[in-house]
Design an enzyme around this catalytic site. Structure first.
Site, PDB file in Angstrom:
ATOM      1  N   TYR A  93      18.813  34.842  36.216  1.00  5.48           N
ATOM      2  CA  TYR A  93      17.829  35.918  36.436  1.00  5.48           C
ATOM      3  C   TYR A  93      16.439  35.324  36.690  1.00  5.48           C
ATOM      4  O   TYR A  93      15.716  35.770  37.585  1.00  5.48           O
ATOM      5  CB  TYR A  93      17.834  36.806  35.193  1.00  5.48           C
ATOM      6  CG  TYR A  93      17.004  38.057  35.259  1.00  5.48           C
ATOM      7  CD1 TYR A  93      17.371  39.146  36.062  1.00  5.48           C
ATOM      8  CD2 TYR A  93      15.845  38.194  34.483  1.00  5.48           C
ATOM      9  CE1 TYR A  93      16.615  40.309  36.090  1.00  5.48           C
ATOM     10  CE2 TYR A  93      15.087  39.353  34.502  1.00  5.48           C
ATOM     11  CZ  TYR A  93      15.473  40.408  35.302  1.00  5.48           C
ATOM     12  OH  TYR A  93      14.715  41.570  35.331  1.00  5.48           O
ATOM     13  N   LYS A 144      14.290  35.868  40.051  1.00  2.10           N
ATOM     14  CA  LYS A 144      12.980  36.537  40.023  1.00  2.10           C
ATOM     15  C   LYS A 144      11.860  35.567  40.423  1.00  2.10           C
ATOM     16  O   LYS A 144      10.879  35.979  41.051  1.00  2.10           O
ATOM     17  CB  LYS A 144      12.729  37.147  38.644  1.00  2.10           C
ATOM     18  CG  LYS A 144      13.709  38.277  38.279  1.00  2.10           C
ATOM     19  CD  LYS A 144      13.610  39.454  39.247  1.00  2.10           C
ATOM     20  CE  LYS A 144      14.380  40.669  38.756  1.00  2.10           C
ATOM     21  NZ  LYS A 144      14.260  41.815  39.669  1.00  2.10           N
TER      22      LYS A 144
HETATM   23  P1  NAP Z   1      18.547  49.653  35.493  1.00  4.64           P
HETATM   24  O1  NAP Z   1      18.243  50.841  34.652  1.00  4.64           O
HETATM   25  O2  NAP Z   1      19.780  48.887  35.239  1.00  4.64           O
HETATM   26  O3  NAP Z   1      18.441  50.101  37.021  1.00  4.64           O
HETATM   27  C1  NAP Z   1      18.778  49.245  38.084  1.00  4.64           C
HETATM   28  C2  NAP Z   1      19.400  50.082  39.160  1.00  4.64           C
HETATM   29  O4  NAP Z   1      19.764  49.216  40.242  1.00  4.64           O
HETATM   30  C3  NAP Z   1      20.688  50.757  38.671  1.00  4.64           C
HETATM   31  O5  NAP Z   1      20.706  52.112  39.050  1.00  4.64           O
HETATM   32  C4  NAP Z   1      21.745  49.931  39.351  1.00  4.64           C
HETATM   33  O6  NAP Z   1      22.967  50.622  39.581  1.00  4.64           O
HETATM   34  C5  NAP Z   1      21.072  49.573  40.653  1.00  4.64           C
HETATM   35  N1  NAP Z   1      21.794  48.498  41.329  1.00  4.64           N
HETATM   36  C6  NAP Z   1      22.450  47.441  40.773  1.00  4.64           C
HETATM   37  N2  NAP Z   1      23.031  46.695  41.702  1.00  4.64           N
HETATM   38  C7  NAP Z   1      22.769  47.287  42.891  1.00  4.64           C
HETATM   39  C8  NAP Z   1      23.122  46.986  44.223  1.00  4.64           C
HETATM   40  N3  NAP Z   1      23.855  45.912  44.513  1.00  4.64           N
HETATM   41  N4  NAP Z   1      22.710  47.798  45.209  1.00  4.64           N
HETATM   42  C9  NAP Z   1      21.963  48.890  44.929  1.00  4.64           C
HETATM   43  N5  NAP Z   1      21.591  49.233  43.676  1.00  4.64           N
HETATM   44  C10 NAP Z   1      21.987  48.441  42.669  1.00  4.64           C
HETATM   45  O7  NAP Z   1      17.372  48.573  35.371  1.00  4.64           O
HETATM   46  P2  NAP Z   1      15.774  48.721  35.382  1.00  4.64           P
HETATM   47  O8  NAP Z   1      15.312  48.210  34.064  1.00  4.64           O
HETATM   48  O9  NAP Z   1      15.334  50.036  35.872  1.00  4.64           O
HETATM   49  O10 NAP Z   1      15.439  47.579  36.452  1.00  4.64           O
HETATM   50  C11 NAP Z   1      14.854  47.822  37.715  1.00  4.64           C
HETATM   51  C12 NAP Z   1      14.242  46.527  38.207  1.00  4.64           C
HETATM   52  O11 NAP Z   1      13.230  46.104  37.299  1.00  4.64           O
HETATM   53  C13 NAP Z   1      15.236  45.362  38.283  1.00  4.64           C
HETATM   54  O12 NAP Z   1      14.962  44.580  39.420  1.00  4.64           O
HETATM   55  C14 NAP Z   1      14.934  44.587  37.025  1.00  4.64           C
HETATM   56  O13 NAP Z   1      15.293  43.234  37.138  1.00  4.64           O
HETATM   57  C15 NAP Z   1      13.447  44.774  36.926  1.00  4.64           C
HETATM   58  N6  NAP Z   1      12.884  44.519  35.597  1.00  4.64           N
HETATM   59  C16 NAP Z   1      13.251  45.296  34.526  1.00  4.64           C
HETATM   60  C17 NAP Z   1      12.690  45.028  33.284  1.00  4.64           C
HETATM   61  C18 NAP Z   1      13.017  45.822  32.056  1.00  4.64           C
HETATM   62  O14 NAP Z   1      12.535  45.454  30.973  1.00  4.64           O
HETATM   63  N7  NAP Z   1      13.793  46.892  32.147  1.00  4.64           N
HETATM   64  C19 NAP Z   1      11.785  43.976  33.140  1.00  4.64           C
HETATM   65  C20 NAP Z   1      11.455  43.216  34.249  1.00  4.64           C
HETATM   66  C21 NAP Z   1      12.008  43.511  35.468  1.00  4.64           C
HETATM   67  P3  NAP Z   1      24.224  50.445  38.551  1.00  4.64           P
HETATM   68  O15 NAP Z   1      23.742  49.997  37.261  1.00  4.64           O
HETATM   69  O16 NAP Z   1      24.850  51.769  38.568  1.00  4.64           O
HETATM   70  O17 NAP Z   1      25.042  49.327  39.100  1.00  4.64           O
END
Ligand code: NAP
Length: 246
Positions: A156, A160
């Site tokens: 990851y 990133k």
């Molecule tokens: P999340 O709730 O797991 O949402 C991510 C979404 O992306 C899910 O709906 C997922 O669908 C979808 N996804 C996964 N693989 C995909 C693909 N191949 N094509 C299209 N869509 C896809 O996570 P989140 O926390 O909102 O994360 C959103 C972004 O923020 C990510 O890039 C994550 O790395 C970043 N981020 C999050 C955090 C945090 O603390 N939450 C911190 C830093 C960065 P399914 O799950 O249904 O597969």
């Protein structure tokens, strides 16, 4: 309504941060193309209804953004539906955590493909129409882990960190054409991705956040709305932390 007349494509927007970004950009007046994998289509349609309730147009397109043909089809569908794409938010992402000696090839490839390759594929696919229009905003959702690293998340962190380097490079390539490319590096945001922690892990983590609380998807969406707007026209190649001071 600073974004009225604009079309934004938000990947991975069925829930979490992507959903909040889609709704926030719709509040600013943008029409929204939503994307997620086919298994999430019900949730994606619910987000489309939220956007329509704000009197904006919404188009839900399922596609796996790590697959070149699916990205091409997604972008064609959005262009056929809306005529243009002005804002791209590369948000879709996954984690497959393991210490390095236990990390499988599959865990490595899945994270690199979905978190990094997708950013390349989607950016390349939308750039041609943006270059023609001489206006565009690309916002990539990276992570604080891509800046500082994190034990158990080498895949990851590499993805990133790659997103950040990609952002800085493409920003330089397209800066003269009215297109900005920036990244956001969220810290710890309350979504499904982060809900697996036990009480002890969560308490340890809170100690590392100067503000003492986790962030919300809305906190990230506010930063995206700023970078997507006209007010950020002279900001490109930047990484904006949304992390409570981490
Ligand atoms: P999340 O709730 O797991 O949402 C991510 C979404 O992306 C899910 O709906 C997922 O669908 C979808 N996804 C996964 N693989 C995909 C693909 N191949 N094509 C299209 N869509 C896809 O996570 P989140 O926390 O909102 O994360 C959103 C972004 O923020 C990510 O890039 C994550 O790395 C970043 N981020 C999050 C955090 C945090 O603390 N939450 C911190 C830093 C960065 P399914 O799950 O249904 O597969």
């Amino acid at each position: 309504m600073g974004l009225s007349g604009k079309v934004a494509l938000v990947t991975g927007s069925a829930r979490g941060i992507g959903r909040a970004i889609a709704v926030r950009l719709a509040e600013e007046g943008a029409d929204i193309a939503l994307n997620d994998i086919p298994q999430a289509s019900e949730a994606l349609n619910a987000v489309a209804d939220e956007v329509r309730a704000l009197n904006r147009r919404a188009l839900a397109v399922t596609a796996d953004v790590s697959q070149p043909q699916e990205v091409a089809r997604m972008v064609e569908t959005v262009l056929a539906g809306f005529g243009h794409i002005d804002i791209l938010v590369n948000n879709a992402g996954i984690t497959r955590d393991a210490l390095i000696l236990r990390m499988s090839d599959e865990d490595w490839d899945a994270v690199i493909n979905i978190d990094l390759k997708s950013v390349f594929l989607c950016t390349r696919a939308v750039l041609r129409p943006m270059l023609k229009a001489r206006w565009g905003r690309i916002v990539n959702i990276a992570s604080i882990v891509g800046v500082h690293g994190n034990a158990g998340q080498a895949n990851y962190a590499a993805a990133k960190g790659g997103v950040i380097a990609f952002t800085r490079s493409v920003a330089k390539e397209v800066a003269s054409r009215g297109i900005t490319v920036n990244a956001i590096a969220p810290g710890f945001i309350d979504t499904k991705m982060t809900q697996g922690l036990d009480e002890k892990q969560a308490a340890e983590l809170l100690k590392r956040i100067p503000m003492g609380t986790v962030g919300t998807p809305r906190d990230v969406a506010e930063a995206v709305a700023f970078l997507a707007g006209e007010g950020a026209r002279y900001i490109t190649g930047q990484v904006l932390g949304v992390d409570g001071g981490m």
